[in-house]
Scaffold this motif. Structure first.
Motif, PDB file in Angstrom:
ATOM      1  N   UNK A  58       0.852  -1.200   0.000  1.00  0.00           N
ATOM      2  CA  UNK A  58       0.000   0.000   0.000  1.00  0.00           C
ATOM      3  C   UNK A  58       0.882   1.242   0.000  1.00  0.00           C
ATOM      4  N   UNK A  59       0.255   2.377  -0.247  1.00  0.00           N
ATOM      5  CA  UNK A  59       0.984   3.652  -0.264  1.00  0.00           C
ATOM      6  C   UNK A  59       1.192   4.184   1.162  1.00  0.00           C
ATOM      7  N   UNK A  60       0.086   4.135   1.949  1.00  0.00           N
ATOM      8  CA  UNK A  60       0.233   4.586   3.341  1.00  0.00           C
ATOM      9  C   UNK A  60      -0.878   4.005   4.215  1.00  0.00           C
ATOM     10  N   UNK A  61      -0.642   4.134   5.508  1.00  0.00           N
ATOM     11  CA  UNK A  61      -1.610   3.629   6.483  1.00  0.00           C
ATOM     12  C   UNK A  61      -2.461   4.801   6.973  1.00  0.00           C
ATOM     13  N   UNK A  62      -3.768   4.568   7.076  1.00  0.00           N
ATOM     14  CA  UNK A  62      -4.669   5.592   7.604  1.00  0.00           C
ATOM     15  C   UNK A  62      -5.370   5.006   8.835  1.00  0.00           C
ATOM     16  N   UNK A  63      -6.078   5.818   9.608  1.00  0.00           N
ATOM     17  CA  UNK A  63      -6.655   5.290  10.858  1.00  0.00           C
ATOM     18  C   UNK A  63      -7.530   4.049  10.662  1.00  0.00           C
ATOM     19  N   UNK A  64      -8.278   3.977   9.570  1.00  0.00           N
ATOM     20  CA  UNK A  64      -9.231   2.860   9.407  1.00  0.00           C
ATOM     21  C   UNK A  64      -8.806   1.837   8.364  1.00  0.00           C
TER      22      UNK A  64
END
Ligand SMILES: Cc1cc2nc3c(=O)[nH]c(=O)nc-3n(C[C@H](O)[C@H](O)[C@H](O)COP(=O)(O)OP(=O)(O)OC[C@H]3O[C@@H](n4cnc5c(N)ncnc54)[C@H](O)[C@@H]3O)c2cc1C
Length: 359
Positions: free
Chosen positions: A248-254
């Protein structure tokens, strides 16, 4: 002095004893079993790749028994039968050089020794790669070292990160009971033939080449490839292994944001991203090469025989790099004991290797 009482440390102790070299084994764990006592409950002796024999004692056979019971019981019985001089729990904080001696510090306690066999494995150094905003993730994160078991994860969407054997096993367990998404940095390389001794030798030789050059040890999976076993067929039929995605490109809260900008919600991230050698306590000895690993000396004609630190011949590493498997550790342990014997002879040591200092 040996640090660590896993496969590598117990085998090293045996070979030192065989040569009449007085020593003690310091181990951080409260019980026998090395890293095996911490493996997850669903890992059975049927699932493991294979546990090599300790010198003179057959390892537990393949069976449905839990590996975190069977192997610690085997190690415990071995320690008792062979009078292995283990002291535990003793966690070594650092090893320093003092003239001809090495000083091993564990809290308030210290030991002086002419030689050291380091056999501290990797389990205490789980590796999680850095990703932007990793700390903002609102769900739970686990690593192979903290895998809570499939029941705990049932009904939750689990993102499994990593292209090694642990990830393959986790998918095998989880995909039939819960939504799973698998991501790896590189396209997985599948092996469809039998794992031959030649393939094993090629893998170990590749890792040995790296440590001889002073590079950090690499995962042998890049050479051996991945294989699915009977336990993983259910997940394979569901297409879980075919649905692998690039990182993935980045991690987000959900959840995670993919490279194409789309978002996927996940509840749990399981980092099956491996381990690094647990050698921080050796830092004061400055063994690390400019390439980032501890360079070991090659022993001609003996793959897995590289144990001696290039920068300090008093220090042997067993279970490091090419010997980071149960069979490799058993082989390298013998080589390490020979090197210890040589080092002691060179410093005109007699049988009194150890001088305990303080409690
Ligand atoms: C999930 C998983 C499955 C695996 N399955 C297999 C398999 O099936 N077959 C195989 O051959 N290999 C397998 N391996 C590789 C495996 O780790 C090694 O083969 C072997 O168990 C390592 O033995 P060791 O003695 O080097 O380390 P460990 O078993 O980790 O023992 C090291 C010991 O050193 C102690 N220690 C660490 N730091 C310190 C310190 N600072 N002071 C004092 N003591 C310390 C620890 O407490 C521990 O008791 C697996 C690895 C993983 C992660």
């Amino acid at each position: 002095m040996v640090i660590g009482a896993g496969q590598a440390g117990l085998a090293a102790s045996h070979h030192l004893s065989q040569r009449g070299i007085e020593h003690v084994v310091l181990d951080a764990n409260p019980q026998p079993g090395g890293a095996w006592q911490h493996r997850w409950d669903s890992l059975t002796m049927q699932d493991v790749h294979g546990v090599a024999d300790l010198p003179g004692e057959p390892a537990p056979p393949r069976s449905g028994k839990r590996a975190n019971d069977a192997v610690p019981a085997y190690f415990g019985a071995y320690e008792a039968r062979h009078d292995v001089p283990v002291l535990r729990p003793v966690r070594v904080d650092r090893v320093e050089s003092e003239g001809e001696l090495l000083v091993v510090h564990a809290g308030e306690r210290q030991w002086r020794t002419r030689t050291l066999v380091n056999a501290t494995g990797t389990w205490t150094r789980p590796f999680v790669p850095f990703y932007p905003d990793i700390d903002t993730f609102a769900g739970e994160q686990f690593h192979t070292a903290t895998y809570p078991g499939s029941e705990y994860l049932r009904g939750r969407h689990v993102l499994i990160v990593g292209g090694g054997a642990s990830a393959v096993q986790f998918i095998g367990e989880l995909a039939p009971i819960t939504p799973v998404t698998w991501v790896t940095r590189r396209e997985p390389v599948w092996r469809h033939d039998d794992f031959t001794p030649e393939a094993g030798l090629a893998a170990v030789t590749m890792v040995e080449e790296r440590v001889v050059q002073g590079l950090p040890p690499a995962s042998v999976v890049t050479v051996t490839g991945l294989a699915l076993r009977e336990q993983e067929q259910g997940a394979a039929e569901l297409g879980a292994y075919d649905a692998r995605r690039p990182m993935f490109e980045r991690i987000e809260p959900r959840g995670v944001r993919w490279a194409d900008g789309s978002f996927e919600a996940v509840d749990v991230i399981l980092w099956a991203t491996g381990f690094r050698a647990a050698v921080d306590h050796l830092a004061p000895l400055r063994l690390t090469s400019p390439h980032g690993g501890i360079a070991l000396e090659r022993v001609d004609g003996n793959v897995q025989g590289a144990t001696t630190a290039v920068r300090d011949h008093r220090v042997q590493l067993v279970g490091y790099g090419p010997s980071a498997s149960t069979i490799g550790a058993s082989r390298a342990a013998r080589q390490a004991a020979l090197a210890v014997e040589r080092a002691l002879r060179e410093t005109e040591a007699d049988a009194a290797e150890l001088t305990p200092v303080g409690g």
